[in-house]
Design a protein around this motif. Structure first.
Motif, short mmCIF file in Angstrom:
data_model
loop_
_atom_site.label_atom_id
_atom_site.label_comp_id
_atom_site.label_asym_id
_atom_site.label_seq_id
_atom_site.Cartn_x
_atom_site.Cartn_y
_atom_site.Cartn_z
N LEU A 216 -114.21 50.83 16.21
CA LEU A 216 -112.87 51.21 16.64
C LEU A 216 -112.55 52.62 16.16
O LEU A 216 -112.98 53.04 15.08
N LEU A 217 -111.78 53.33 16.95
CA LEU A 217 -111.32 54.65 16.54
C LEU A 217 -110.41 54.52 15.33
O LEU A 217 -109.66 53.55 15.22
N GLN A 218 -110.48 55.48 14.43
CA GLN A 218 -109.68 55.42 13.21
C GLN A 218 -108.19 55.32 13.52
O GLN A 218 -107.45 54.59 12.86
N ALA A 219 -107.74 56.04 14.54
CA ALA A 219 -106.31 55.98 14.90
C ALA A 219 -105.91 54.56 15.29
O ALA A 219 -104.83 54.08 14.91
N ASN A 220 -106.78 53.87 15.99
CA ASN A 220 -106.47 52.49 16.39
C ASN A 220 -106.54 51.55 15.19
O ASN A 220 -105.74 50.62 15.07
N LYS A 221 -107.49 51.78 14.29
CA LYS A 221 -107.56 50.99 13.06
C LYS A 221 -106.27 51.14 12.26
O LYS A 221 -105.75 50.17 11.71
N ASP A 222 -105.76 52.37 12.20
CA ASP A 222 -104.52 52.62 11.48
C ASP A 222 -103.35 51.90 12.14
O ASP A 222 -102.48 51.35 11.45
N LEU A 223 -103.32 51.90 13.47
CA LEU A 223 -102.25 51.19 14.18
C LEU A 223 -102.34 49.68 13.92
O LEU A 223 -101.30 49.02 13.73
N ILE A 224 -103.54 49.14 13.92
CA ILE A 224 -103.72 47.72 13.65
C ILE A 224 -103.21 47.40 12.25
O ILE A 224 -102.48 46.42 12.04
N SER A 225 -103.57 48.23 11.29
CA SER A 225 -103.12 48.02 9.91
C SER A 225 -101.60 48.07 9.81
O SER A 225 -100.98 47.22 9.17
N THR A 226 -100.99 49.05 10.46
CA THR A 226 -99.54 49.18 10.45
C THR A 226 -98.89 47.97 11.11
O THR A 226 -97.92 47.41 10.59
#
Length: 92
Positions: A3-13
């Motif tokens: 997964l793209l890091q930006a999407n990983k960050d969104l999932i975490s948020t």
């Protein structure tokens, strides 16, 4: 494909916000039925998916994978909440 890091960050948020939503819930009297609570939680999950869908990046396949991972994580977070609600209903 990772997964793209930006999407990983969104999932975490999304997971943090969803968990905060669950933790804010107060079980009231009169209670709603277990089926109604399950429906509400499913609606909350869908709300979060629709909200974060607009923010996912990458190709469509990447976005779809990220949204599926988010859905799985939110469902995982909701399971203990629903178990706690079932216990609350049984205690009445």
């Amino acid at each position: 494909m990772a997964l793209l890091q930006a999407n990983k960050d969104l999932i975490s948020t999304g997971m943090k916000e969803f968990n905060a939503l669950l933790n804010q819930q107060v079980f009231s009297d009169p209670p709603v039925s277990e089926e109604a609570m399950v429906t509400m939680v499913e609606d909350w999950v869908n709300f979060y998916i629709n909200y974060y869908k607009q923010q996912m990046t990458g190709e469509q396949q990447e976005q779809d994978r990220a949204l599926e991972e988010l859905r799985q994580e939110l469902n995982t977070l909701s399971a203990p909440f629903l178990a706690k609600y079932r216990a609350f209903l049984k205690s009445l």
